[in-house]
Design an enzyme around this catalytic site. Structure first.
Site, PDB file in Angstrom:
ATOM      1  N   ASN A   1      69.432  41.137  13.765  1.00  0.00           N
ATOM      2  CA  ASN A   1      69.812  42.425  13.180  1.00  0.00           C
ATOM      3  C   ASN A   1      71.314  42.688  13.278  1.00  0.00           C
ATOM      4  O   ASN A   1      71.765  43.807  13.094  1.00  0.00           O
ATOM      5  CB  ASN A   1      69.027  43.555  13.861  1.00  0.00           C
TER       6      ASN A   1
ATOM      7  N   GLU B   1      73.322  47.146  19.780  1.00  0.00           N
ATOM      8  CA  GLU B   1      72.339  47.181  18.703  1.00  0.00           C
ATOM      9  C   GLU B   1      72.858  48.015  17.520  1.00  0.00           C
ATOM     10  O   GLU B   1      73.761  48.848  17.689  1.00  0.00           O
ATOM     11  CB  GLU B   1      71.038  47.818  19.230  1.00  0.00           C
TER      12      GLU B   1
ATOM     13  N   ASP C   1      75.614  40.573  29.084  1.00  0.00           N
ATOM     14  CA  ASP C   1      74.533  41.534  29.237  1.00  0.00           C
ATOM     15  C   ASP C   1      73.475  41.068  30.236  1.00  0.00           C
ATOM     16  O   ASP C   1      73.479  39.917  30.694  1.00  0.00           O
ATOM     17  CB  ASP C   1      73.878  41.824  27.875  1.00  0.00           C
TER      18      ASP C   1
ATOM     19  N   HIS D   1      73.189  42.256  16.062  1.00  0.00           N
ATOM     20  CA  HIS D   1      73.716  42.691  17.357  1.00  0.00           C
ATOM     21  C   HIS D   1      74.608  41.618  17.979  1.00  0.00           C
ATOM     22  O   HIS D   1      74.442  40.426  17.728  1.00  0.00           O
ATOM     23  CB  HIS D   1      72.608  43.166  18.314  1.00  0.00           C
TER      24      HIS D   1
HETATM   25  C1  F6R Z   1      72.765  37.160  24.838  1.00  0.00           C
HETATM   26  C2  F6R Z   1      73.144  38.086  23.811  1.00  0.00           C
HETATM   27  C3  F6R Z   1      72.450  38.233  22.512  1.00  0.00           C
HETATM   28  C4  F6R Z   1      72.066  36.904  21.860  1.00  0.00           C
HETATM   29  C5  F6R Z   1      71.325  37.142  20.556  1.00  0.00           C
HETATM   30  C6  F6R Z   1      70.912  35.862  19.889  1.00  0.00           C
HETATM   31  O1  F6R Z   1      73.627  37.256  25.945  1.00  0.00           O
HETATM   32  O2  F6R Z   1      74.055  38.786  24.064  1.00  0.00           O
HETATM   33  O3  F6R Z   1      73.301  38.931  21.635  1.00  0.00           O
HETATM   34  O4  F6R Z   1      73.222  36.155  21.641  1.00  0.00           O
HETATM   35  O5  F6R Z   1      70.208  37.939  20.798  1.00  0.00           O
HETATM   36  O6  F6R Z   1      69.958  35.234  20.683  1.00  0.00           O
HETATM   37  P1  F6R Z   1      69.419  33.764  20.351  1.00  0.00           P
HETATM   38  O7  F6R Z   1      70.575  32.856  20.568  1.00  0.00           O
HETATM   39  O8  F6R Z   1      68.320  33.533  21.342  1.00  0.00           O
HETATM   40  O9  F6R Z   1      68.973  33.796  18.946  1.00  0.00           O
END
Ligand code: F6R
Length: 241
Positions: free
Chosen positions: A136, A143, A67, A138
């Site tokens: 959450n 989401e 992403d 994702h």
């Molecule tokens: C990042 C991504 C997100 C993160 C998620 C957890 O490329 O796709 O899904 O993996 O938001 O983020 P952290 O590791 O910062 O808790």
């Protein structure tokens, strides 16, 4: 689903790096699906260390990231392209032209989503998809919703995600409200899926994956029936399973 429980973040990162090392060693031209966020940072550090001592070669590896924030270019230190360069690509011998991240500043975002799906189609299926986990539930920026989105799409980030990610920005107003994300299909179509989750804030989402039903309200729940899904968690993230 295979669950590996580790003592702490460092052990989780070492186990994750060993898994990625094995794939890169066995298949030097593997397609890696990569993630950003704070969780994989130490995993990437371990991979860089292995590369530095001559134990890994990335020269034929292709990477496809999950992403990118809409509106941030590769020079913005909060963009995911910048993150990948800083935390991995600049330190190993991967060819930059073999690394793919959605273009967050594309004029036509719909066309960019199509272009990204074409890239995934050209190189896929992904050999190993590395994932972090949103509080959450994702994955990528898929989401919680009332349906799964299978293709690359533009997403409005939820309040929860904006709040979780504000720690990386000077103020909440600077956090982008939209992102481009790979859809669910290439993730579940990957040959191997490896998720890393660390800390108490991930415990609820981990519990939903392990004990809950498959539902788009927790996008990560779809992984529980992937036949090669490995979930590496530290003690805090595993506290509810
Ligand atoms: C990042 C991504 C997100 C993160 C998620 C957890 O490329 O796709 O899904 O993996 O938001 O983020 P952290 O590791 O910062 O808790």
């Amino acid at each position: 689903m295979k669950i590996i429980k580790c003592k702490d973040y460092e052990e989780m990162s070492k186990r994750a790096a060993s898994y990625i090392r094995a794939i890169v060693t066995l298949k030097p031209n593997a397609v890696l699906g990569l993630a950003t966020g704070s969780t994989p940072i130490s995993t990437y550090k371990q991979l860089i260390e292995c590369y530095n001592v001559g134990k890994l070669d990335f020269s034929e590896i292709i990477s496809i990231n999950l992403d990118e924030y809409v509106g941030l270019d590769d020079k913005n230190d909060q963009s995911y392209r910048y993150f990948m360069n800083e935390n991995l690509f600049n330190h190993i011998n991967i060819k930059k032209e073999n690394t793919y991240v959605p273009n967050g500043i594309a004029k036509d975002l719909e066309a960019e989503c199509k272009r990204y799906d074409d890239i995934i189609e050209k190189f896929g299926p992904i050999d190993l998809q590395l994932l972090g986990l949103g509080q959450n539930g994702h994955i990528g920026f898929n989401e919680p919703d009332n349906h799964f989105s299978f293709e690359t799409h533009v997403v409005s980030l939820t309040e929860n995600t904006i709040m979780a990610n504000k720690r990386f920005f000077n103020s909440i107003d600077e956090v982008p409200k939209k992102a481009i994300t790979m859809g669910i299909y290439p993730i579940i179509n990957a040959k191997n899926v490896l998720m890393v989750a660390s800390g108490k804030v991930k415990a609820d989402a981990v519990e939903k994956i392990v004990k809950g039903n498959i539902t788009p309200e927790c996008p990560a729940s779809i992984l529980k029936y992937h036949k090669n899904f490995v979930l590496i968690v530290d003690e805090e993230a595993a506290s509810k399973i």
